[in-house]
Write an enzyme that holds these catalytic residues in place. Structure first.
Site, PDB file in Angstrom:
ATOM      1  CG  HIS A  90      -2.314   0.523   0.891  1.00  0.00           C
ATOM      2  ND1 HIS A  90      -2.530   1.569   0.024  1.00  0.00           N
ATOM      3  CD2 HIS A  90      -3.539   0.142   1.319  1.00  0.00           C
ATOM      4  CE1 HIS A  90      -3.825   1.817  -0.061  1.00  0.00           C
ATOM      5  NE2 HIS A  90      -4.460   0.958   0.699  1.00  0.00           N
ATOM      6  CG  ASP A 124      -3.187   4.722  -3.351  1.00  0.00           C
ATOM      7  OD1 ASP A 124      -2.625   4.371  -2.291  1.00  0.00           O
ATOM      8  OD2 ASP A 124      -2.969   5.811  -3.903  1.00  0.00           O
TER       9      ASP A 124
END
Length: 337
Positions: A308, A312
């Protein structure tokens, strides 16, 4: 790569001697064995971080350094729990190691193999990245019909079957071209965007563990070329004939868990990569079509695990969509060669 501290290795009780592997089974060069012997170290107590758990010179040197530091660390570990309390405007919190597992009657300790220890260390390192996952469902009906149409000729020409894995690899490659951020790596200095697409392909070796050989320049291969590469790395992995070069340089990993019967999994991103994709089992399911009728279709889930810090949710979804669209439109317009 190892996540276990040298101090922990140095503090192993002598009662564990009977459970250590035979020294002849430890993978190390004569020079490394000599270095360990000169320092009075049982080399079987050292965690090897090399290929297949091989013990390197650095592993021995780290172990020696840890053993020397262990006596200084022991008084700190022996302090009362209250001494380690930290008060920050509220109740005190105590930092403590996880409690050891409960010992039950009939328990048997199964010593870690070099491969299992290396996998454990690698997974701990991998899980340090903030993980997230996304799942998408794919209608594989048209693709499976096309595969049935061409697999006979492929089998006669190549001598082995055309697996759905080749189509999935091809779809992943095309999706990486569409969403290139997925083919990258995180560093403290920035995100490295890889121009080459080198697919790691996870191969299970039963209870022993798994290895991830790399299919290099996957974007330059046809369906047949990808199928040949898959067959090659799987055969050599199971024959224990992979080299260090075979296991390095991957930029994205494919985990084909479908043959194992899984429906949804949560793959862990390999260190140095931004994402991994699992392709699950292809199964028949009842679906509602666009004209609101009911149909039986061949369905497969794909799962992306991603770092992450780099990717995204919207980027992950775009990648899965690109994979889905390629697979659902695969047919005569996709040449085998």
């Amino acid at each position: 790569m190892s996540s276990s501290s040298p101090q922990a290795s140095a503090s192993v009780s002598s009662t564990a001697t009977a459970e250590r592997p035979d020294l002849s089974e430890v993978r190390a060069t004569p020079a490394v064995r000599k270095l360990a012997a000169e320092n009075g170290i049982d080399i079987s107590r050292i965690e090897g971080t090399g290929l297949g758990g091989r013990v390197s010179k650095k592993d021995v040197e780290d172990f020696i350094a840890g053993a020397k530091a262990a006596p200084a660390a022991q008084p700190q570990a022996a302090r009362p729990a209250a001494a380690s309390q930290v008060v920050s405007g509220g109740p005190a919190s105590i930092a403590a190691r996880p409690a050891p597992p409960t010992s039950l009657a009939g328990d048997e300790l199964v010593p870690l193999t070099q491969m299992r220890r290396a996998i454990a260390n690698n997974m701990v390192q991998a899980w340090a990245a903030p993980h997230a996952h996304a799942v998408m469902e794919i209608d594989m009906t048209a693709l499976m019909k096309y595969r049935e149409k061409v697999r006979g000729d492929f089998q006669a020409r190549e001598g082995f079957d055309l697996s759905p894995a080749a189509f999935i690899c091809k779809a992943a490659v095309e999706a990486l071209r569409t969403v290139p951020l997925v083919n990258s790596s995180f560093t403290d200095q920035g995100v490295i965007a890889h121009k080459e697409i080198n697919l790691g392909y996870a191969v299970a070796l039963g209870d022993e563990g798994l290895v991830v050989p790399v299919i290099r320049d996957a974007d330059g291969k046809s369906l047949a070329g990808l199928m040949r590469s898959i067959r090659d790395v799987v055969d050599r992995a199971k024959a224990r004939r992979l080299t260090l070069d075979d296991l390095s340089g991957g930029t994205f990993t494919l985990n084909n868990t479908g043959p194992l019967g899984t429906i949804v999994s949560s793959p862990i991103v390999p260190p140095g990569q931004a994402a991994i994709m699992s392709s699950e089992s292809i199964r028949k399911g009842v679906v509602v079509t666009d004209d609101d009728s009911i149909a039986i279709r061949q369905i497969m889930n794909i799962v992306i695990g991603f770092d992450h810090r780099v990717i995204d949710g919207s980027t992950a979804a775009r990648f899965l969509t690109a994979v889905r669209d390629w697979l659902q439109n695969a047919g005569p317009t996709v040449p085998v060669y």
